[in-house]
Scaffold this active site. Sequence first.
Site, short mmCIF file in Angstrom:
data_model
loop_
_atom_site.label_atom_id
_atom_site.label_comp_id
_atom_site.label_asym_id
_atom_site.label_seq_id
_atom_site.Cartn_x
_atom_site.Cartn_y
_atom_site.Cartn_z
N ARG A 92 45.98 40.92 35.60
CA ARG A 92 45.90 41.13 34.14
C ARG A 92 46.36 42.54 33.83
O ARG A 92 46.61 43.33 34.72
CB ARG A 92 44.45 41.00 33.70
CG ARG A 92 43.58 41.94 34.52
CD ARG A 92 42.15 41.98 34.04
NE ARG A 92 41.24 42.48 35.05
CZ ARG A 92 40.98 43.76 35.29
NH1 ARG A 92 41.58 44.70 34.60
NH2 ARG A 92 40.13 44.12 36.23
N LYS B 36 38.69 36.71 46.53
CA LYS B 36 39.06 37.87 47.35
C LYS B 36 39.42 37.49 48.78
O LYS B 36 40.27 38.12 49.40
CB LYS B 36 37.95 38.92 47.33
CG LYS B 36 37.88 39.59 45.97
CD LYS B 36 36.99 40.81 45.95
CE LYS B 36 37.23 41.48 44.60
NZ LYS B 36 36.34 42.49 44.20
N GLU C 288 32.84 43.42 54.21
CA GLU C 288 33.93 44.34 54.56
C GLU C 288 33.33 45.54 55.25
O GLU C 288 32.20 45.93 54.98
CB GLU C 288 34.65 44.83 53.28
CG GLU C 288 35.74 43.91 52.80
CD GLU C 288 36.46 44.44 51.55
OE1 GLU C 288 36.37 45.65 51.25
OE2 GLU C 288 37.10 43.62 50.88
P1 ADP Z 1 40.12 47.91 35.69
O1 ADP Z 1 40.43 47.80 37.14
O2 ADP Z 1 41.12 47.30 34.78
O3 ADP Z 1 39.70 49.24 35.33
P2 ADP Z 1 37.41 47.10 35.49
O4 ADP Z 1 36.85 46.63 36.76
O5 ADP Z 1 36.97 48.39 34.96
O6 ADP Z 1 38.96 46.93 35.60
O7 ADP Z 1 37.19 45.98 34.42
C1 ADP Z 1 37.91 45.92 33.23
C2 ADP Z 1 37.09 45.24 32.21
O8 ADP Z 1 36.87 43.90 32.56
C3 ADP Z 1 35.75 45.85 32.02
O9 ADP Z 1 35.47 45.72 30.67
C4 ADP Z 1 34.84 44.99 32.91
O10 ADP Z 1 33.53 44.98 32.44
C5 ADP Z 1 35.50 43.65 32.78
N1 ADP Z 1 35.47 42.81 33.97
C6 ADP Z 1 36.11 43.01 35.12
N2 ADP Z 1 35.93 41.99 35.98
C7 ADP Z 1 35.14 41.11 35.35
C8 ADP Z 1 34.60 39.82 35.70
N3 ADP Z 1 34.84 39.25 36.87
N4 ADP Z 1 33.82 39.21 34.80
C9 ADP Z 1 33.59 39.77 33.61
N5 ADP Z 1 34.10 40.95 33.23
C10 ADP Z 1 34.85 41.62 34.06
P1 ADP Z 2 36.03 44.90 41.87
O1 ADP Z 2 36.63 43.55 41.91
O2 ADP Z 2 34.63 44.91 41.42
O3 ADP Z 2 36.92 45.89 41.15
P2 ADP Z 2 36.96 46.11 44.35
O4 ADP Z 2 37.09 45.35 45.61
O5 ADP Z 2 38.21 46.44 43.62
O6 ADP Z 2 35.96 45.33 43.40
O7 ADP Z 2 36.16 47.45 44.64
C1 ADP Z 2 35.74 48.31 43.62
C2 ADP Z 2 35.40 49.67 44.20
O8 ADP Z 2 34.37 49.56 45.18
C3 ADP Z 2 36.53 50.37 44.93
O9 ADP Z 2 37.38 51.08 44.06
C4 ADP Z 2 35.78 51.28 45.89
O10 ADP Z 2 35.32 52.44 45.26
C5 ADP Z 2 34.59 50.44 46.27
N1 ADP Z 2 34.86 49.67 47.49
C6 ADP Z 2 35.26 48.38 47.55
N2 ADP Z 2 35.41 47.96 48.83
C7 ADP Z 2 35.09 49.02 49.60
C8 ADP Z 2 35.03 49.24 51.02
N3 ADP Z 2 35.30 48.27 51.89
N4 ADP Z 2 34.65 50.47 51.46
C9 ADP Z 2 34.35 51.46 50.59
N5 ADP Z 2 34.37 51.32 49.26
C10 ADP Z 2 34.74 50.12 48.76
#
Ligand code: ADP
Ligand code: ADP
Length: 505
Positions: free
Chosen positions: A296, A120, A204
């Site tokens: 992906r 990230k 963040e």
């Molecule tokens: P999307 O943004 O596609 O909705 P999600 O965060 O809901 O993604 O994750 C999609 C799928 O991948 C879910 O089944 C989640 O549990 C899995 N997943 C996402 N990131 C990881 C990771 N870093 N390691 C293992 N599983 C992950």
């Molecule tokens: P992941 O890789 O687990 O999907 P993300 O960075 O995409 O992580 O964040 C997942 C969710 O967490 C976001 O959709 C939001 O709801 C919350 N989130 C992430 N970063 C922030 C932030 N800086 N402030 C508020 N909410 C956040």
Amino acid sequence: MQSHRIQKVLVANRGEIALRIIRTCEEMGIRTVAVYSEADRTALHVRRASEAYEIGPPAPLESYLAMDKIIQVAKAAKCDAVHPGYGFLSESPDFARRVEKSGLLFIGPTARSIRALGDKLRARDIVSRAGVPVVPGSTEPIRDLSHARQIAAEFGYPVLLKAVGGGGGRGMRIVKEEKELGQALREATAETRSAFGDPRVYIEKYLRHPRHIEVQILGDSYDNVIHLGERECSIQRRFQKMIEESPSTFIDDVLRAEIGSAAVRAAKASRYRSAGTVEFLVDEDKKYYFLEVNTRIQVEHPVTEMRTGLDIVEEQLRIASGESIRWKQEEISPRGHSIECRIYAEDADEGFLPSVGKIAYLRPAQGNGIRIDSALEMGTEITSYYDALISKVVSWGIDRAQAISRMDRALREYLIAGIKTTIPFCLYVINHKAFRNGEYDTGFVQEFSKRNHQTTAADDGRLIAAISGVLVAGEAKEAPILTGGSQIKDGWSGWKTKRIEQEYH
Ligand code: ADP
Ligand code: ADP
Ligand code: MG
């Protein structure tokens, strides 16, 4: 890069996404190879593939994450490509590299961009250099508590501790004030280490009441990138999406175009190939900030397919085989409105606790404007080995009101018995005033779950199981007794009971 017609694809995944990929391959005349664990011997994706190979015990590390075995099967079965789906190995740069080293095509970005964007901090660096605003935060991993204190003070509380290699909403901790920082840092580091094998966390600024708005992109091997519009994914629990829709009600066409072109810039800066998603947070002042890139196919991609008419998996396959993108940006014209409800095998009454068991009865929703992606059948065993996402209901309507009514109708029609699912919860959300008015942010689920905490819910799972027992066996072993629902008017347990009453009385 030379164009190579793909003839046989190994699908390195399971469940609804494996089936979804197999379907497109079949439509394109491409043969498919499924791999599966002992727990999935009778799974639908196994039976729908042209060939299938058992690769190990249920534990993901020994099957769906076992790179060697999967690549071995792909070679032995004479595949020319591997599709990783989402989750599992989809964001592993090592897997992508090893697949390509074995002379197979990886249906996704290059290992290099997966590695860069999966970090990230690196991703934030790459896109901010391309002039895209990122959520304010640290540019390097946290070294120790005093370093964390210094950074947090610089951005101001509340802050969010995040895993550098994170995903799936894990490894995050909100820190409201300095005295919580030490413990939060210890917890986030431990969780991050065990979930991702990488203990690095960064900070963040925690944005209040943001909306999660993301852009679907497509890139090819010739540096062409287009976007397919946005998806609003602010209905989340534990930082994970539950309901997604497109278009977002929160942004106007000017901001939409701006975010779309920011996503394209971010993708171009990382020389992105294949389908991907650029995620943003948009704050109350409608300022947008880059969040991350998911390298992906995304769970919620059908929402974009419903509006654009494109098949994103087909585009992935064409791009992997060396074709250039078939459309110019101006040829993409999304139409109408689409909503996706993720159906999890979870008990929303118990804090979304996973629910396991056998599907005793299944009646899918059908009809105009409804698409269901699922690998469920009667008798399917839902275990705790894998992700609890079991089905996705997607609606399309000429406008938002129609997309909502169709979703409402479909969720009432959809019956899954034997386990608890999030169908009643989704019904509650899409009928909620805040959702109907489009006035919601990423705090929606938490806010409303808090209110409903004390409800005494009717036991939906057992209830439907009892009813289905009657339906299936044709005899009343156990009368379907309806217990009282919630006393709280806007509680979703009340909603659930009403739904069942309407269905059977
Ligand atoms: P999307 O943004 O596609 O909705 P999600 O965060 O809901 O993604 O994750 C999609 C799928 O991948 C879910 O089944 C989640 O549990 C899995 N997943 C996402 N990131 C990881 C990771 N870093 N390691 C293992 N599983 C992950
Ligand atoms: P992941 O890789 O687990 O999907 P993300 O960075 O995409 O992580 O964040 C997942 C969710 O967490 C976001 O959709 C939001 O709801 C919350 N989130 C992430 N970063 C922030 C932030 N800086 N402030 C508020 N909410 C956040
Ligand atoms: Mg994310």
